[in-house]
Design a protein around this motif. Structure first.
Motif, PDB file in Angstrom:
ATOM      1  N   GLU A   1       3.852  -6.968  -2.123  1.00 36.84           N
ATOM      2  CA  GLU A   1       4.115  -7.416  -3.479  1.00 36.84           C
ATOM      3  C   GLU A   1       5.472  -6.908  -3.944  1.00 36.84           C
ATOM      4  N   GLU A   2       5.912  -7.439  -5.068  1.00 36.01           N
ATOM      5  CA  GLU A   2       7.176  -6.999  -5.665  1.00 36.01           C
ATOM      6  C   GLU A   2       6.878  -6.008  -6.778  1.00 36.01           C
ATOM      7  N   ARG A   3       7.513  -4.858  -6.688  1.00 41.20           N
ATOM      8  CA  ARG A   3       7.395  -3.842  -7.717  1.00 41.20           C
ATOM      9  C   ARG A   3       8.764  -3.198  -7.909  1.00 41.20           C
ATOM     10  N   PHE A   4       9.115  -2.971  -9.140  1.00 43.16           N
ATOM     11  CA  PHE A   4      10.391  -2.328  -9.464  1.00 43.16           C
ATOM     12  C   PHE A   4      11.560  -3.073  -8.821  1.00 43.16           C
ATOM     13  N   GLY A   5      11.450  -4.408  -8.714  1.00 49.79           N
ATOM     14  CA  GLY A   5      12.537  -5.199  -8.153  1.00 49.79           C
ATOM     15  C   GLY A   5      12.634  -5.150  -6.646  1.00 49.79           C
ATOM     16  N   ARG A   6      11.606  -4.665  -5.979  1.00 48.31           N
ATOM     17  CA  ARG A   6      11.625  -4.524  -4.517  1.00 48.31           C
ATOM     18  C   ARG A   6      10.343  -5.104  -3.925  1.00 48.31           C
ATOM     19  N   THR A   7      10.496  -6.043  -2.983  1.00 47.75           N
ATOM     20  CA  THR A   7       9.345  -6.615  -2.296  1.00 47.75           C
ATOM     21  C   THR A   7       9.119  -5.858  -1.000  1.00 47.75           C
ATOM     22  N   ALA A   8       7.913  -5.330  -0.851  1.00 50.84           N
ATOM     23  CA  ALA A   8       7.604  -4.499   0.316  1.00 50.84           C
ATOM     24  C   ALA A   8       6.096  -4.339   0.388  1.00 50.84           C
ATOM     25  N   PHE A   9       5.640  -3.574   1.370  1.00 54.52           N
ATOM     26  CA  PHE A   9       4.246  -3.155   1.417  1.00 54.52           C
ATOM     27  C   PHE A   9       4.134  -1.889   0.571  1.00 54.52           C
ATOM     28  N   TRP A  10       3.421  -2.001  -0.545  1.00 45.22           N
ATOM     29  CA  TRP A  10       3.251  -0.871  -1.449  1.00 45.22           C
ATOM     30  C   TRP A  10       1.888  -0.245  -1.184  1.00 45.22           C
ATOM     31  N   GLN A  11       1.906   1.007  -0.757  1.00 48.07           N
ATOM     32  CA  GLN A  11       0.666   1.665  -0.358  1.00 48.07           C
ATOM     33  C   GLN A  11      -0.241   1.893  -1.555  1.00 48.07           C
ATOM     34  N   LYS A  12      -1.526   1.596  -1.358  1.00 47.29           N
ATOM     35  CA  LYS A  12      -2.515   1.792  -2.420  1.00 47.29           C
ATOM     36  C   LYS A  12      -3.609   2.779  -2.022  1.00 47.29           C
ATOM     37  N   ALA A  13      -3.687   3.142  -0.739  1.00 50.29           N
ATOM     38  CA  ALA A  13      -4.689   4.110  -0.291  1.00 50.29           C
ATOM     39  C   ALA A  13      -4.165   4.800   0.955  1.00 50.29           C
ATOM     40  N   GLY A  14      -4.377   6.097   1.024  1.00 50.77           N
ATOM     41  CA  GLY A  14      -3.909   6.846   2.182  1.00 50.77           C
ATOM     42  C   GLY A  14      -4.707   8.131   2.325  1.00 50.77           C
ATOM     43  N   ALA A  15      -4.116   9.098   3.008  1.00 51.20           N
ATOM     44  CA  ALA A  15      -4.772  10.385   3.228  1.00 51.20           C
ATOM     45  C   ALA A  15      -3.785  11.491   2.880  1.00 51.20           C
TER      46      ALA A  15
END
Length: 281
Positions: A198-212
């Motif tokens: 998705e695009e966030r803060f003017g940048r399209t990328a894979f934005w992590q939503k869950a991790g460790a």
């Protein structure tokens, strides 16, 4: 707890008989007859994209015989991949974006795509045929700004350039300062990097939503020996943060380095374990 839960839990939280990540955890656990802190740490930090082991060879086989030079160049890059979703991985973003396009359009689960790819081309569903998969790969390459074979060698394709972890201000106001770090792992690795394109803060990328962000191992010695690491803060923000030499908690976390936690408690003197909640460490 995280390893055990994953054995019967899909990446999106829905239960499955056996997830890709669960398969990998079982494989690593069964790889040796006895485990200790180092071997368990390696399991927790494993970044093999397990689904790629099963699905990618079938995807590439379906593309054989095509004449598009861009698709041929992208397939050659993917064939060299060792399935590891490391910071420097150059195939990860191509594969993950291609796979998402291939399953999201027809509304499939990954295992449904895997079953369709096992059928011969002439008997496979439309979404598992060469033309459909070629189109989904070309769409993925366009998403990444890759429109010529030459661009594949020049464009920054490292996973750390495309998997982003954002730490927004607690207020939720985006105008305030925020920290963004490069990630490792992906949706189907034991050390998870579940992300949305998705695009966030003017940048399209894979934005992590869950991790460790919190890794922990406990040796049942007397008293117990605890090794742990939180991702923590990192003053060196940006895509290169994950590979810079530093003692920051984030760098040590990304490199799967743990610290031993020393608790000033006489464990043998604690008669009621519930009282541990009131002890000040």
């Amino acid at each position: 707890h995280g390893l055990a839960a994953t054995l019967c839990q899909g990446v999106d939280g829905h239960a499955h008989a056996l997830s890709f990540r669960g398969f990998r955890i079982a494989e690593l656990l069964q790889g040796t007859s006895q485990h200790e802190q180092v071997s368990l740490r390696k399991i927790q930090c494993d970044v093999q994209a397990v689904d790629a082991r099963f699905i990618l060879p079938l995807l590439l086989k379906r593309l054989e015989g095509g004449a598009d030079p861009l698709i041929t160049a992208a397939a050659a890059l993917l064939k060299e991949w060792d399935w590891e979703a490391t910071a420097e991985c150059k195939a990860c973003v191509n594969y993950r974006r291609w796979l998402e396009n291939a399953v999201d359009g027809p509304g499939l689960a990954e295992r449904a795509l895997w079953r369709g790819l096992q059928q011969p081309e002439d008997g496979a569903p439309k979404w598992a045929k060469r033309d459909s998969l070629t189109a989904s790969l070309k769409e993925a390459l366009r998403d990444l700004g890759l429109v010529t074979p030459e661009a594949l060698g020049a464009w920054p394709l490292r996973w750390k350039d495309w998997l982003v972890i954002a730490f927004d201000h607690v207020s939720g106001v985006h105008d305030f300062s925020r920290t963004m770090l490069a990630g490792v792992g992906d949706a189907q690795t034991v050390s998870p990097g579940v992300a949305d394109w998705e695009e966030r803060f003017g940048r399209t990328a894979f934005w992590q939503k869950a991790g460790a962000s919190h890794r922990l191992s406990v040796e049942m010695t007397d008293p117990p020996t605890v090794h742990a690491m939180m991702a923590g803060s990192n003053r060196r923000v940006g895509p290169d943060a994950v590979t810079q030499s530093a003692a920051d908690p984030w760098i040590r976390w990304a490199r799967c380095q743990y610290d031993r936690r020393v608790f000033p408690v006489d464990w043998n003197a604690v008669e009621d374990l519930e009282r541990l909640e009131t002890l000040q460490f």
